[in-house]
Scaffold this motif. Structure first.
Motif, short mmCIF file in Angstrom:
data_model
loop_
_atom_site.label_atom_id
_atom_site.label_comp_id
_atom_site.label_asym_id
_atom_site.label_seq_id
_atom_site.Cartn_x
_atom_site.Cartn_y
_atom_site.Cartn_z
N GLU A 281 2.07 -9.65 -7.19
CA GLU A 281 1.03 -9.45 -8.08
C GLU A 281 -0.24 -10.14 -7.19
O GLU A 281 -1.43 -9.78 -7.36
N SER A 282 -0.01 -11.23 -6.45
CA SER A 282 -0.93 -12.00 -5.86
C SER A 282 -1.52 -11.07 -4.76
O SER A 282 -2.67 -11.22 -4.71
N ILE A 283 -0.58 -10.59 -3.97
CA ILE A 283 -0.96 -9.50 -2.90
C ILE A 283 -1.94 -8.54 -3.34
O ILE A 283 -2.81 -8.32 -3.13
N PHE A 284 -1.50 -7.94 -4.70
CA PHE A 284 -2.19 -7.00 -5.22
C PHE A 284 -3.61 -7.51 -5.62
O PHE A 284 -4.75 -6.78 -5.21
N TYR B 91 -6.72 -5.69 -3.71
CA TYR B 91 -7.19 -4.39 -4.31
C TYR B 91 -8.72 -4.13 -4.08
O TYR B 91 -8.89 -3.04 -3.78
N THR B 92 -9.71 -4.99 -4.44
CA THR B 92 -10.97 -4.76 -4.63
C THR B 92 -11.45 -4.38 -3.01
O THR B 92 -12.13 -3.24 -3.02
N PRO B 93 -11.21 -5.05 -1.98
CA PRO B 93 -11.72 -4.48 -0.86
C PRO B 93 -11.11 -3.16 -0.34
O PRO B 93 -11.84 -2.39 0.09
N LEU B 94 -9.95 -3.05 -0.86
CA LEU B 94 -9.25 -1.96 -0.31
C LEU B 94 -9.74 -0.68 -1.04
O LEU B 94 -10.06 0.35 -0.36
N PHE B 95 -10.12 -0.96 -2.35
CA PHE B 95 -10.52 0.06 -3.13
C PHE B 95 -12.14 0.63 -2.56
O PHE B 95 -12.38 1.70 -2.28
N ARG B 96 -12.88 -0.47 -2.27
CA ARG B 96 -14.07 -0.20 -1.74
C ARG B 96 -13.98 0.54 -0.54
O ARG B 96 -14.86 1.56 -0.18
N PHE C 190 0.48 0.81 -3.05
CA PHE C 190 1.13 -0.53 -3.73
C PHE C 190 2.44 -0.24 -4.29
O PHE C 190 3.36 -0.93 -4.26
N LEU C 191 2.60 1.06 -4.96
CA LEU C 191 4.02 1.56 -5.22
C LEU C 191 5.00 1.39 -4.13
O LEU C 191 6.05 1.26 -4.12
N ASN C 192 4.54 2.17 -3.20
CA ASN C 192 5.39 2.23 -1.89
C ASN C 192 5.64 0.87 -1.21
O ASN C 192 6.74 0.60 -0.92
N ALA D 28 -2.80 1.43 6.16
CA ALA D 28 -2.11 2.15 5.07
C ALA D 28 -3.10 2.76 4.26
O ALA D 28 -2.82 4.10 3.98
N ALA D 29 -3.88 2.14 3.72
CA ALA D 29 -5.02 2.72 2.98
C ALA D 29 -5.75 3.80 3.63
O ALA D 29 -6.04 4.79 2.99
N LYS D 30 -6.18 3.47 4.95
CA LYS D 30 -7.12 4.38 5.74
C LYS D 30 -5.99 5.53 5.97
O LYS D 30 -6.73 6.84 5.74
N ASN D 31 -5.05 5.48 6.10
CA ASN D 31 -4.11 6.66 6.48
C ASN D 31 -3.72 7.50 5.14
O ASN D 31 -3.89 8.67 5.18
N GLY D 32 -3.64 6.62 4.06
CA GLY D 32 -3.52 7.65 2.98
C GLY D 32 -4.83 8.26 2.37
O GLY D 32 -4.78 9.56 2.09
#
Length: 192
Positions: free
Chosen positions: A16-19, A23-28, A48-50, A70-74
Motif C-alpha cells: 500500500e505504501s509503494i502504491f 501512483y500519481t507520478p506513474l498516472f501522469r 499493480f495487480l501484477n 513497466a508503466a511505459k511498456n504497458g
C-alpha cells in the motif's frame, strides 16, 4: 549488479505504501503516453495487480525505475497500433487554487506556458528525459526507464539544458519569467 527481493512488497502495508508513493507520478506519465485517463488507470491497475501477484517471484534492484519502465511498456503495448511520444498532460502544470491573487496567477500561468513551449521544441528523447526529471526521477532512474546508459541521460540532459538556454538567450523572453516558470513547475511536481 546484484538484485534483491523487496521485503516491503510482501506485506499489504508495504505494498500500500509503494502504491501511494508512486501512483500519481506513474498516472501522469502513463496518461501522457496514452492521452486517455481511463486507459491510464487500467494500465496502472494491471501493473499493480501484477506486482502484487508476482511479489514472491520478482527480483527488483530499484523499485521506482522498475515501475516507470513497466508503466511505459504497458502504455506502449496498449497503444501499439499508434506509438505516441510522451507529453505531460494538459493539467500537469495547473496552479493550485488560492495560491496567488488573480494577477499573480495569470503571470504564473504565462511563465509556465512559456517553459512548456520551450520544452516542446526539444527533440523527443530529450523532451521525455526532461519530463521524467520533472516527475522526480534521477538520471539513473531515467536511464533504467528508457533502457539507456546513465551517461547518455547525462549527455542528453546537458544538451537539453543548453538548447533551452540558447532558446532563451536568442529570444526576447524575460529570463526572470522563465526562471519563475521553471521554479513553479518544480514546485508543482514536488507537492504532488
Amino acid at each position: 549488479m546484484k538484485t534483491v527481493n523487496m521485503p516491503s512488497l510482501h506485506t499489504l502495508d508495504g505494498f500500500e505504501s509503494i502504491f501511494k508513493d508512486n501512483y500519481t507520478p506513474l498516472f501522469r506519465y502513463v496518461k501522457s503516453i496514452v492521452n486517455d485517463e481511463d486507459l491510464a488507470k487500467d494500465i496502472l491497475s494491471d501493473l499493480f495487480l501484477n506486482l502484487w501477484q508476482q511479489k514472491d517471484k520478482l527480483q527488483i534492484n530499484e523499485l521506482r525505475p522498475y515501475l516507470f519502465r513497466a508503466a511505459k511498456n504497458g502504455a506502449l503495448k496498449a497503444i501499439s497500433s499508434r506509438y505516441q511520444t510522451a507529453q505531460l498532460p494538459n493539467d500537469a502544470f495547473d496552479i493550485p487554487e488560492n495560491t496567488y491573487n488573480p494577477f499573480e496567477k495569470f503571470v504564473a500561468k504565462q511563465s509556465i506556458k512559456i517553459v512548456e513551449e520551450l520544452i516542446s521544441r526539444l527533440p523527443l528523447h530529450r523532451k521525455e528525459m526532461i519530463e521524467l526529471r520533472l516527475l522526480g526521477l534521477k538520471n539513473a532512474e531515467i536511464a533504467q526507464v528508457l533502457d539507456i546508459t546513465e551517461k547518455k541521460v547525462e549527455y542528453n540532459m546537458r544538451e537539453a539544458i543548453e538548447q533551452l538556454g540558447h532558446a532563451v538567450r536568442n529570444s526576447n523572453l524575460d529570463q526572470a519569467t522563465i526562471a519563475g516558470g521553471l521554479m513553479l513547475i518544480n514546485l508543482i511536481f514536488t507537492t504532488i
